[in-house]
Design a protein around this motif. Structure first.
Motif, PDB file in Angstrom:
ATOM      1  N   LYS A  77       0.816  -1.214   0.000  1.00  8.63           N
ATOM      2  CA  LYS A  77       0.000   0.000   0.000  1.00  8.63           C
ATOM      3  C   LYS A  77       0.856   1.274   0.000  1.00  8.63           C
ATOM      4  O   LYS A  77       0.323   2.379  -0.015  1.00  8.63           O
ATOM      5  N   SER A 150      -4.613   4.258  -5.401  1.00  4.44           N
ATOM      6  CA  SER A 150      -4.588   4.168  -3.933  1.00  4.44           C
ATOM      7  C   SER A 150      -5.927   4.610  -3.356  1.00  4.44           C
ATOM      8  O   SER A 150      -6.268   5.793  -3.412  1.00  4.44           O
ATOM      9  N   ASP A 257      -2.731  -4.069   7.671  1.00  3.31           N
ATOM     10  CA  ASP A 257      -2.802  -3.950   6.217  1.00  3.31           C
ATOM     11  C   ASP A 257      -4.215  -4.234   5.725  1.00  3.31           C
ATOM     12  O   ASP A 257      -4.729  -3.543   4.837  1.00  3.31           O
ATOM     13  N   GLU A 261      -8.259  -1.649   4.484  1.00  3.30           N
ATOM     14  CA  GLU A 261      -9.182  -1.845   3.370  1.00  3.30           C
ATOM     15  C   GLU A 261     -10.642  -1.623   3.756  1.00  3.30           C
ATOM     16  O   GLU A 261     -11.527  -1.707   2.901  1.00  3.30           O
TER      17      GLU A 261
END
Length: 269
Positions: A77, A150, A257, A261
């Motif tokens: 990311k 992104s 991580d 999302e």
């Protein structure tokens, strides 16, 4: 000093609820069970830029006695993060991440630069940067272009500087025994959870379990009109005791991580 940081946290919560209407519903759900909700941590997002980077967002917390903890990298990311904590265990941890702009395309950075060029000098800001909100105008086309590379950047373009999420400290709950039980309750009440990497990220083996709702969809004023986009989400964290007898106080990059999302628009498709 504790009173001033508590006032800042209350201000952040008030703004956060506007970007996450489900937060108040969850808060009421737990309160009606007799729970006193403890906040594990507050998270913020920003860009890698000396005017607005992690060091700048951390200022009011450092002034209130917070100290820097561990650093984290999220290579896929293109993020770098650091957490901060206070010696007073009643105060939530703070997790600040920033997008590594030098790892993106020229077109991407041009959009970000147009946004950042609109930021007033720090002396003009009457409040801490972490409460300043969106300091730029941005067309929806730029939001969409950023989201192709992104989702994190697109979220920042839409919302600016505010709490990305608050976090219920599951250990402090008295009527719910586990994160699994809390997730089951939330699903039963109609809330949607982020299932990326599984509903629960982490495990007792890494001393931290986390889950989160999918971000609320909220109306945001873009330069060319209002659009409905992902806002903020609510996180839930259960911490486990380390071999030395202390409670794990950091974060697990692999789990975080997937938590990031929770604001991705794909979860709403």
């Amino acid at each position: 000093m504790t009173r001033s940081i508590e006032k800042l946290i209350d201000q952040l919560w008030d703004s956060y609820q506007k970007n996450n209407p489900q937060a108040d519903r969850i808060h009421r759900l737990l309160s009606e069970r007799g729970e006193t909700i403890v906040n594990d941590h507050i998270a913020f997002r920003t860009f890698q830029d000396p005017r607005i980077g992690i060091d700048q967002l951390a200022i009011p917390f450092l002034e209130a006695g917070y100290q820097a903890g561990d650093d984290y990298r999220f290579d896929a990311k293109k993020l770098y993060a650091r957490h901060f904590q206070h010696s007073d265990p009643a105060l939530p941890k703070v997790f600040i991440s920033e997008l590594m702009l030098d790892e993106f395309s020229d077109d991407f950075r041009d959009i970000i630069q147009r946004m950042l060029d609109q930021i007033p000098n720090r002396e003009v800001l009457a409040q801490p940067l972490c409460t300043a909100g969106r300091l730029w105008e941005v067309p929806y086309a730029d939001y969409k272009a950023l989201s192709e590379q992104s989702e994190y950047a697109a979220w920042m373009a839409a919302h600016g500087f505010c709490a990305n999420h608050f976090t219920v400290f599951v250990n402090a709950l008295t009527t719910i025994d586990s994160l699994q039980d809390l997730n089951a309750l939330l699903l039963e009440e109609g809330f949607s959870l982020n299932q990326e990497g599984g509903a629960i990220k982490g495990s007792p083996e890494v001393y931290l379990e986390q889950s989160s709702t999918i971000a609320s969809v909220v109306d945001v004023p873009f330069k060319d009109g209002d659009r409905s986009v992902p806002g903020c989400y609510y996180e839930f964290a259960r911490r486990y005791t380390l071999p030395n007898g202390s409670l794990f106080g950091g974060f697990v990059a692999k789990s975080a991580d997937k938590i990031f999302e929770s604001t991705d628009k794909k979860l709403h498709e």
